[in-house]
Design an enzyme around this catalytic site. Sequence first.
Site, PDB file in Angstrom:
ATOM      1  N   GLU A  37       0.848  -1.186   0.000  1.00 54.73           N
ATOM      2  CA  GLU A  37       0.000   0.000   0.000  1.00 54.73           C
ATOM      3  C   GLU A  37       0.888   1.242   0.000  1.00 54.73           C
ATOM      4  O   GLU A  37       1.768   1.375   0.837  1.00 54.73           O
ATOM      5  CB  GLU A  37      -0.900   0.000   1.235  1.00 54.73           C
ATOM      6  CG  GLU A  37      -1.592   1.309   1.554  1.00 54.73           C
ATOM      7  CD  GLU A  37      -2.500   1.782   0.433  1.00 54.73           C
ATOM      8  OE1 GLU A  37      -2.347   2.946   0.012  1.00 54.73           O
ATOM      9  OE2 GLU A  37      -3.365   0.993  -0.018  1.00 54.73           O
ATOM     10  N   ARG A 298     -26.660   9.172 -11.117  1.00 54.78           N
ATOM     11  CA  ARG A 298     -25.724  10.246 -10.784  1.00 54.78           C
ATOM     12  C   ARG A 298     -25.372  11.114 -11.985  1.00 54.78           C
ATOM     13  O   ARG A 298     -25.246  12.335 -11.864  1.00 54.78           O
ATOM     14  CB  ARG A 298     -24.450   9.636 -10.184  1.00 54.78           C
ATOM     15  CG  ARG A 298     -24.653   9.062  -8.808  1.00 54.78           C
ATOM     16  CD  ARG A 298     -23.435   8.287  -8.367  1.00 54.78           C
ATOM     17  NE  ARG A 298     -23.528   7.929  -6.958  1.00 54.78           N
ATOM     18  CZ  ARG A 298     -22.600   7.206  -6.322  1.00 54.78           C
ATOM     19  NH1 ARG A 298     -21.557   6.753  -6.983  1.00 54.78           N
ATOM     20  NH2 ARG A 298     -22.740   6.937  -5.037  1.00 54.78           N
TER      21      ARG A 298
END
Length: 471
Positions: A37, A298
């Site tokens: 990460e 949306r």
Amino acid sequence: MMHWDEQTDVVVIGSGLAGLAAAIEARKAGASVVVFEKMPLTGGNTRISDGGLAAPGNYLQKRRGIPDSPELFYEDMAKAGLGLNHPELLKIVAEQASAAIDWTRSELGVEYLDRLDRFGGHSAARSLTTRSHSGVDIIKAQQACLRRLGGEIRTRCLLTALIQDGSGAVCGVSIQAGYKFAEEESGSKIHVRAARGVVLATGGFGSDIGFRSLQNPRLDESVGSTNHRGATSEGLVAALKIGAAPVHLSWIQTGPWACADESGYGKGARFASYSVFPGGILVDPATGRRIVNEWADRRQRSDALFRAGHACVGIVDTEGAELDRRSLEHCLKSGKVKGFENLADLAAAYGMASEQLTATVDDYNRRIREGRPDPFGKPLSREVRLLSRPPFYAVRLWPKVHYTPGGIGINSEARVIDLANRPIPGLFAAGEVCGGIHGASRLGSCALTECLVFGRIAGRQAALPKPGRPN
């Protein structure tokens, strides 16, 4: 010959929902796993999401007798995606969504609120929300599960390249260990061999202004983003460099519920998403009139706001506000949401003609009571809430970049494909880094669902031993 500093069976790049789902499934399949990460915190955009997951036929729908089906879910997503969705990928999400929710409950111990929401573009109330109203609930549960299984997560580790062997198969990664975000020279480079596969789960590029404006010049630095600052394009670019197929990169979604008076995705946006759009109306302050079907998808709602050319006002009454009381209380204190005892005071606060706003609300309520059609196509049945019980609450809304439906192409086994639609051996992907599932626009609460479905598939596939090679 490549010098390898380390070796593991499966490398996962990214520690959001998709990456951790992949790591768990790979570890359960017997593979050793390391998750890299780049940020100091795990979770990516999942960590700051509202924890909503849509699934047809989920346990709460069954408990409440709400009819739904994977076929209807498929149709809703395809309609929002303008038919650009890749059918085989969308079908997998629709058919496996409910099982993915069950997996989070039975295997991870995730708890959900006793509520179902129907967001814009959905034909049924099918969206569940985690107990704390945040995706961090699932991230924490996944991390605990992965630790129990013996998987490893390392933060501040930036992917700089995917490494291929002589046959073109991805066999490892270059990692900048000790990376500090936005400091290119930070950290030291290591090469990690992946004996079985690499899973790319680096998320979208909503915070990468340079890359997103290259795809859509309108989305420059003047347009905000709801994403965390690490939602940038490095992983996507690394895959493109080795021949991965780009899919729908210019289709970038903006969130119509984004609050004009806060940065990022905050409590104002959540209140608009969970209270204003389900239970209220959206009005242009320049005219005092509605501008869109508040239950539209949306893209349609954002387009209506962009046509207005300025922030518009979401309005809900006290009954609708109760749909998200916690966000309301926070936003009233911060001033993002304002309360009014009558529509005349609300109109005055936002520079609207009081008579016109009152006429708009009266017409809206009358259509609901009489079952008359809505000029914007909203189904004004008794299911729709009247806007009649003061106090009334208002929030200013203006779209922000929220999601990037485009990314690299994958097949039904989550294998990354090249421009000839052939799998790139050893490379898998899941989550927002992929394109094709949502087409032109994603429906609300479908991202986390998709991450779970394809993250699990990617992990299982990446853990399979490579034919003819010792592992």
